[in-house]
Design a protein around this motif. Structure first.
Motif, PDB file in Angstrom:
ATOM      1  N   ALA A  25       0.816  -1.203   0.000  1.00  0.00           N
ATOM      2  CA  ALA A  25       0.000   0.000   0.000  1.00  0.00           C
ATOM      3  C   ALA A  25       0.860   1.268   0.000  1.00  0.00           C
ATOM      4  CB  ALA A  25      -0.937   0.000   1.211  1.00  0.00           C
ATOM      5  N   TRP A  26       1.870   1.276   0.861  1.00  0.00           N
ATOM      6  CA  TRP A  26       2.657   2.498   1.043  1.00  0.00           C
ATOM      7  C   TRP A  26       3.852   2.530   0.097  1.00  0.00           C
ATOM      8  CZ3 TRP A  26       6.856   3.227   5.226  1.00  0.00           C
ATOM      9  CH2 TRP A  26       7.272   4.566   5.266  1.00  0.00           C
ATOM     10  N   GLY A  27       4.633   1.458   0.119  1.00  0.00           N
ATOM     11  CA  GLY A  27       5.860   1.442  -0.664  1.00  0.00           C
ATOM     12  C   GLY A  27       5.592   1.476  -2.162  1.00  0.00           C
ATOM     13  N   MET A  28       4.609   0.685  -2.607  1.00  0.00           N
ATOM     14  CA  MET A  28       4.386   0.586  -4.050  1.00  0.00           C
ATOM     15  C   MET A  28       3.324   1.540  -4.561  1.00  0.00           C
ATOM     16  SD  MET A  28       4.945  -3.499  -4.160  1.00  0.00           S
ATOM     17  CE  MET A  28       4.164  -3.892  -5.711  1.00  0.00           C
ATOM     18  N   ALA A  29       2.260   1.787  -3.759  1.00  0.00           N
ATOM     19  CA  ALA A  29       1.185   2.633  -4.257  1.00  0.00           C
ATOM     20  C   ALA A  29       1.161   4.014  -3.606  1.00  0.00           C
ATOM     21  CB  ALA A  29      -0.163   1.944  -4.030  1.00  0.00           C
ATOM     22  N   GLY A  30       1.998   4.232  -2.579  1.00  0.00           N
ATOM     23  CA  GLY A  30       2.049   5.539  -1.937  1.00  0.00           C
ATOM     24  C   GLY A  30       0.863   5.859  -1.057  1.00  0.00           C
ATOM     25  N   LEU A  31       0.107   4.815  -0.639  1.00  0.00           N
ATOM     26  CA  LEU A  31      -1.066   5.043   0.208  1.00  0.00           C
ATOM     27  C   LEU A  31      -0.681   4.758   1.655  1.00  0.00           C
ATOM     28  CD1 LEU A  31      -3.487   3.020  -2.055  1.00  0.00           C
ATOM     29  CD2 LEU A  31      -3.424   5.502  -1.874  1.00  0.00           C
ATOM     30  N   VAL A  32      -0.648   5.792   2.482  1.00  0.00           N
ATOM     31  CA  VAL A  32      -0.250   5.600   3.877  1.00  0.00           C
ATOM     32  C   VAL A  32      -1.437   5.034   4.650  1.00  0.00           C
ATOM     33  CG1 VAL A  32       0.604   6.686   5.955  1.00  0.00           C
ATOM     34  CG2 VAL A  32       1.393   7.466   3.743  1.00  0.00           C
ATOM     35  N   ASN A  33      -1.321   3.778   5.050  1.00  0.00           N
ATOM     36  CA  ASN A  33      -2.421   3.108   5.740  1.00  0.00           C
ATOM     37  C   ASN A  33      -2.101   3.009   7.233  1.00  0.00           C
ATOM     38  OD1 ASN A  33      -4.439   1.471   6.630  1.00  0.00           O
ATOM     39  ND2 ASN A  33      -3.722  -0.363   5.571  1.00  0.00           N
ATOM     40  N   LEU A  34      -2.507   4.037   7.983  1.00  0.00           N
ATOM     41  CA  LEU A  34      -2.282   3.997   9.430  1.00  0.00           C
ATOM     42  C   LEU A  34      -3.372   3.186  10.125  1.00  0.00           C
ATOM     43  CD1 LEU A  34      -1.022   7.570  10.378  1.00  0.00           C
ATOM     44  CD2 LEU A  34       0.287   5.508   9.940  1.00  0.00           C
ATOM     45  N   GLY A  35      -4.252   2.598   9.331  1.00  0.00           N
ATOM     46  CA  GLY A  35      -5.321   1.776   9.901  1.00  0.00           C
ATOM     47  C   GLY A  35      -4.970   0.300   9.877  1.00  0.00           C
ATOM     48  N   LEU A  36      -3.687   0.014   9.744  1.00  0.00           N
ATOM     49  CA  LEU A  36      -3.252  -1.378   9.640  1.00  0.00           C
ATOM     50  C   LEU A  36      -3.800  -2.233  10.779  1.00  0.00           C
ATOM     51  CD1 LEU A  36      -1.324  -3.107   7.894  1.00  0.00           C
ATOM     52  CD2 LEU A  36       0.375  -2.733   9.664  1.00  0.00           C
ATOM     53  N   ALA A  37      -3.743  -1.693  12.004  1.00  0.00           N
ATOM     54  CA  ALA A  37      -4.212  -2.458  13.172  1.00  0.00           C
ATOM     55  C   ALA A  37      -5.693  -2.804  13.021  1.00  0.00           C
ATOM     56  CB  ALA A  37      -3.972  -1.666  14.450  1.00  0.00           C
ATOM     57  N   GLY A  38      -6.446  -1.924  12.374  1.00  0.00           N
ATOM     58  CA  GLY A  38      -7.872  -2.184  12.167  1.00  0.00           C
ATOM     59  C   GLY A  38      -8.100  -3.384  11.261  1.00  0.00           C
ATOM     60  N   PHE A  39      -7.342  -3.456  10.164  1.00  0.00           N
ATOM     61  CA  PHE A  39      -7.495  -4.604   9.251  1.00  0.00           C
ATOM     62  C   PHE A  39      -6.980  -5.886   9.902  1.00  0.00           C
ATOM     63  CE2 PHE A  39      -7.211  -0.861   6.479  1.00  0.00           C
ATOM     64  CZ  PHE A  39      -8.460  -0.965   5.878  1.00  0.00           C
ATOM     65  N   PHE A  40      -5.903  -5.747  10.661  1.00  0.00           N
ATOM     66  CA  PHE A  40      -5.363  -6.863  11.453  1.00  0.00           C
ATOM     67  C   PHE A  40      -6.479  -7.390  12.372  1.00  0.00           C
ATOM     68  CE2 PHE A  40      -2.422  -7.941  15.201  1.00  0.00           C
ATOM     69  CZ  PHE A  40      -1.875  -9.064  14.620  1.00  0.00           C
ATOM     70  N   GLY A  41      -7.182  -6.462  13.015  1.00  0.00           N
ATOM     71  CA  GLY A  41      -8.262  -6.842  13.931  1.00  0.00           C
ATOM     72  C   GLY A  41      -9.451  -7.452  13.212  1.00  0.00           C
ATOM     73  N   ILE A  42      -9.817  -6.884  12.062  1.00  0.00           N
ATOM     74  CA  ILE A  42     -10.957  -7.425  11.319  1.00  0.00           C
ATOM     75  C   ILE A  42     -10.693  -8.879  10.937  1.00  0.00           C
ATOM     76  CG2 ILE A  42     -12.099  -7.310   9.049  1.00  0.00           C
ATOM     77  CD1 ILE A  42     -12.174  -4.300   9.382  1.00  0.00           C
ATOM     78  N   GLY A  43      -9.485  -9.146  10.465  1.00  0.00           N
ATOM     79  CA  GLY A  43      -9.147 -10.526  10.107  1.00  0.00           C
ATOM     80  C   GLY A  43      -9.194 -11.454  11.314  1.00  0.00           C
ATOM     81  N   ALA A  44      -8.628 -10.979  12.428  1.00  0.00           N
ATOM     82  CA  ALA A  44      -8.595 -11.812  13.626  1.00  0.00           C
ATOM     83  C   ALA A  44     -10.007 -12.125  14.093  1.00  0.00           C
ATOM     84  CB  ALA A  44      -7.812 -11.089  14.732  1.00  0.00           C
ATOM     85  N   TYR A  45     -10.867 -11.103  14.117  1.00  0.00           N
ATOM     86  CA  TYR A  45     -12.229 -11.320  14.589  1.00  0.00           C
ATOM     87  C   TYR A  45     -13.031 -12.183  13.613  1.00  0.00           C
ATOM     88  CZ  TYR A  45     -12.401  -8.774  18.923  1.00  0.00           C
ATOM     89  OH  TYR A  45     -12.209  -8.404  20.223  1.00  0.00           O
ATOM     90  N   ALA A  46     -12.877 -11.935  12.299  1.00  0.00           N
ATOM     91  CA  ALA A  46     -13.662 -12.688  11.326  1.00  0.00           C
ATOM     92  C   ALA A  46     -13.391 -14.179  11.482  1.00  0.00           C
ATOM     93  CB  ALA A  46     -13.318 -12.215   9.912  1.00  0.00           C
ATOM     94  N   SER A  47     -12.109 -14.527  11.518  1.00  0.00           N
ATOM     95  CA  SER A  47     -11.759 -15.941  11.590  1.00  0.00           C
ATOM     96  C   SER A  47     -12.096 -16.535  12.961  1.00  0.00           C
ATOM     97  CB  SER A  47     -10.276 -16.118  11.268  1.00  0.00           C
ATOM     98  OG  SER A  47      -9.980 -17.470  11.134  1.00  0.00           O
ATOM     99  N   ALA A  48     -11.788 -15.778  14.023  1.00  0.00           N
ATOM    100  CA  ALA A  48     -12.034 -16.309  15.383  1.00  0.00           C
ATOM    101  C   ALA A  48     -13.526 -16.549  15.600  1.00  0.00           C
ATOM    102  CB  ALA A  48     -11.491 -15.332  16.421  1.00  0.00           C
ATOM    103  N   MET A  49     -14.367 -15.629  15.142  1.00  0.00           N
ATOM    104  CA  MET A  49     -15.809 -15.790  15.349  1.00  0.00           C
ATOM    105  C   MET A  49     -16.336 -16.980  14.561  1.00  0.00           C
ATOM    106  SD  MET A  49     -17.374 -11.947  15.766  1.00  0.00           S
ATOM    107  CE  MET A  49     -16.941 -11.310  14.189  1.00  0.00           C
TER     108      MET A  49
END
Lengths: 299, 393
Positions: A25-49
């Motif tokens: 996202a950042w290195g190749m496309a220049g999109l600074v994603n400071l919401g990384l922890a949010g996506f990390f959490g969404i994945g964790a919750y989706a699979s855990a639930m």
């Protein structure tokens, strides 16, 4: 000692996946994603639930997590299409906080701040060291697959166009590249990778809670990517593992200084992270493995 | 390649060396895992220092079972991910027999499975009801009364103050819902009503939340946060000229807070905390170790953890986590000689006598799932800028 090192290899692998998400996202496309922890959490919750409460097998949970992360990524890019740079960073930071607060307060859905415990581990936990080794193998293979995939993407025409957008999106648009679509694609894939890392963390550790997805994770991963080199998948992988090695090495280094109390050691460890970043940016701002310019093909 | 091999050899021999040196002495390894940084930062360092003090005293008196105790203090950063990494290091590298002092409920829940899978005993100060309901098979005890009991005491105290309308303001934590449910039940049993508002503990102002509280026309407001957010809340309640009573946790409205915010803001606030009878021997020893007249409840509790762990090892004649697991209730409760420090307890055990530990945080008797039984509560009020005791019950 062996099980500790194996454990660190697993955690390092999870950070390596997160770092590769940031590289895309950042290195190749220049999109600074400071919401990384949010996506990390969404994945964790989706699979855990799905796996803990829905009873589906772990691999299905992992696939669902990637899909959930990618969809969330599309929603965020859809909402922020015209934002660049600082504005995108602020919105994504807000997004991650929203994910964390929803996970804390929507108790009927997520279990609230109690979190979800007893998440199935995929392999039997009574294997002991074998359990950790199996996870190390699994995560190492996934890190390799993502690394290989990103290298291919980076070398492809799609990757070239993405870097062109990063450098100047007006020029890229004039050259006929579908800027909005490509940014959305890159962001969604990156979000999917972060979500995969979250799902793996939940299954390996058996417990997730909203506090896991605090901005601290995002900061650590940006540190890892800056260290390794933000434009190159190899740099991200190296940075992810180095980060964990560094964080854990400071534990022993601070403990080895004579006459230092536990509190001073903890403060020194936190300070050393900042010092390392300053030194790195001073001496090697491009990271350990900097981006390589691709030569134009000979016609 | 040669270089790599040499580095490997060097590093493995370095790693092996200390264990060879120590092999003759083979000290007892104990770990503390307290929050030295992060939200729990005001509490963890004092806790770790208190355990250090107890360990130094016991080592000076000859240790346990003829062995010296080595204490390793790690930082959980008030974060479950960092806490798990630190616990792994304590378990796999240091090979501790027991981990003491996990503070945030999420950290305790994350660390507990590592403890029971590796037969390491875990003593915690976390209050969430869910913790002792984990399938820990006796590998965990906590000295903090569970939150349902705390909520009940809060509700009953509010009713005793003549409150009919109780407004509860808390951040979202693992104990918020259970604590409020118990408060509400106690309030309704006394003919009152209670309502809950959950706020974001990181906000710099809670003015809108206070306005919402005022609309409920409460005669008592329960401020259920930690020190930083409770400071913000009390300021905003003062600005809103709230004239009713304010109840708060003693761990939030503590000496540090009284020194940091204006007197009139905090005047009249009543606090509640699980407490030993002031003047108990254990409490006095924590006062001396922590160097303060008013040690916080977590420091009292971790003092009890380390004393109980050491006595359980002596009682079991072994220094493993299993020995602590099997013997902790033999020294924490029963009809034995009452002791308030491991120094006395170890002597009594060596002489073949039964002991019953009465700690700094309370009698420290545990039920089968590791919850503490029979806790006394301490009620105080801020008068002229100082905490004054109302009663202990």
């Amino acid at each position: 000692m062996i099980s500790y090192l194996v454990f660190l290899a697993v955690i390092g692998g999870i950070y390596a996946l997160l770092a590769q998400s940031v590289t895309l996202a950042w290195g190749m496309a220049g999109l600074v994603n400071l919401g990384l922890a949010g996506f990390f959490g969404i994945g964790a919750y989706a699979s855990a639930m799905l796996v803990t409460w829905g009873g589906v097998p772990v691999p299905v949970g992992l696939v669902a997590a990637v899909i959930a992360g990618a969809v969330a990524g599309l929603v965020v890019t859809g909402a922020t299409l015209r934002l660049r740079d600082d504005y995108l960073a602020i919105v994504t930071l807000g997004f991650a906080e929203a994910v964390r607060i929803i996970a804390s307060n929507e108790i009927w859905l997520t279990g609230g701040t109690d979190g979800i415990s007893g998440i199935p581990g995929g392999f039997p936990r009574d294997w002991g060291l074998g359990f950790h080794a199996a996870w190390m193998g699994t995560i190492s293979v996934l890190v390799f697959c993502v690394w290989f995939g990103l290298r291919r993407l980076s070398a492809s025409p799609w990757g070239r166009a993405l870097r062109a957008i990063r450098e100047d999106q007006t020029v890229a648009a004039v050259a006929g590249k579908p800027v909005a679509r490509m940014k959305a694609e890159a962001f969604a894939i990156a979000a999917g990778i972060a979500a995969l890392a979250g799902a793996l963390y939940g299954h390996y550790g058996s417990y997730i809670a909203p506090e896991l997805f605090a901005p601290l994770v995002t900061i650590y991963v940006f540190l890892a990517v800056t260290t390794g080199g933000n434009g190159r998948p190899s740099g991200a992988v190296l940075g992810g593992y180095l980060l964990i090695a560094f964080l854990e090495a400071t534990r022993f280094a601070a403990g080895a200084i004579p006459g230092v109390t536990a509190l001073q050691a903890a403060a020194l460890r936190e300070a050393s992270v900042g010092v390392a970043l300053i030194l790195l940016l001073h001496w090697r701002p491009q990271g350990i493995l900097p981006e390589r310019n691709q030569k134009a093909p000979l016609v | 390649m040669t270089l790599a091999r040499r580095t490997l050899l060097l590093s493995t021999s370095l790693l092996a060396a200390p264990s060879l040196v120590r092999a003759q002495a083979a000290p007892i390894k104990l770990g503390t895992l307290t929050p030295l940084t992060g939200a729990g930062g005001p509490y963890g360092p004092v806790m770790a220092a208190c355990v250090r003090g107890v360990v130094d005293q016991v080592n000076a008196a000859g240790g346990v079972l003829g062995k010296q105790i080595e204490l390793i203090s790690e930082d959980d950063q008030t974060n479950p991910e960092a806490g798990v990494r630190a616990a792994r290091k304590l378990i796999d590298v240091d090979r501790v027999s027991a981990i003491m002092g996990t503070w945030a409920s999420s950290v305790t829940t994350a660390v507990a499975p590592l403890a029971w899978e590796n037969k390491v005993f875990l003593a915690t100060v976390s209050g969430a009801d869910s913790i002792t309901l984990l399938p820990h098979n006796g590998w965990l005890v906590r000295t903090q009364p569970n939150t349902t009991l705390q909520g009940k005491k809060f509700g009953e105290f509010a009713v005793a103050q003549g409150a009919k309308r109780i407004f509860v303001m808390m951040p979202q934590t693992p104990f918020t819902q259970s604590q409020f449910a118990a408060m509400k039940a106690a309030a309704e049993a006394g003919g009152g009503a209670a309502e809950l508002l959950i706020y974001d503990a990181t906000k710099p102002s809670l003015r809108t939340e206070v306005d919402q509280a005022m609309r409920f026309r409460p005669d008592v407001i329960v401020a259920g946060g930690y020190t930083p957010d409770t400071s913000v809340l009390l300021r905003d309640l003062y600005r809103a000229s709230f004239s009713g009573k304010v109840l708060a946790f003693a761990y939030a409205v503590n000496q540090a807070m009284l020194g940091a915010i204006p007197k009139e803001v905090v005047e009249g606030v009543m606090t509640l905390a699980p407490s030993p009878a002031a003047g108990s021997g254990g409490y006095a020893k924590v006062q001396a170790l922590a160097g303060t007249q008013a040690p916080d409840p977590y420091t009292c509790q971790i003092y009890d953890h380390v004393n109980l762990v050491l006595m359980a090892m002596a009682k079991g004649g072994a220094t493993t986590g299993q020995a602590v697991h099997d013997n902790i209730r033999k020294v924490s409760q029963g009809s034995g000689e009452s002791v308030d420090t491991a120094l006395d307890g170890l002597r009594a055990i060596a002489a073949g006598r039964e002991v019953n530990y009465e700690g700094a945080s309370g009698p420290c008797d545990f039920n089968e799932i590791g919850d503490v039984l029979d806790v006394k509560f301490r009620y105080e009020q801020v008068k002229a800028g100082a905490l004054t005791l109302i009663r202990i019950a």
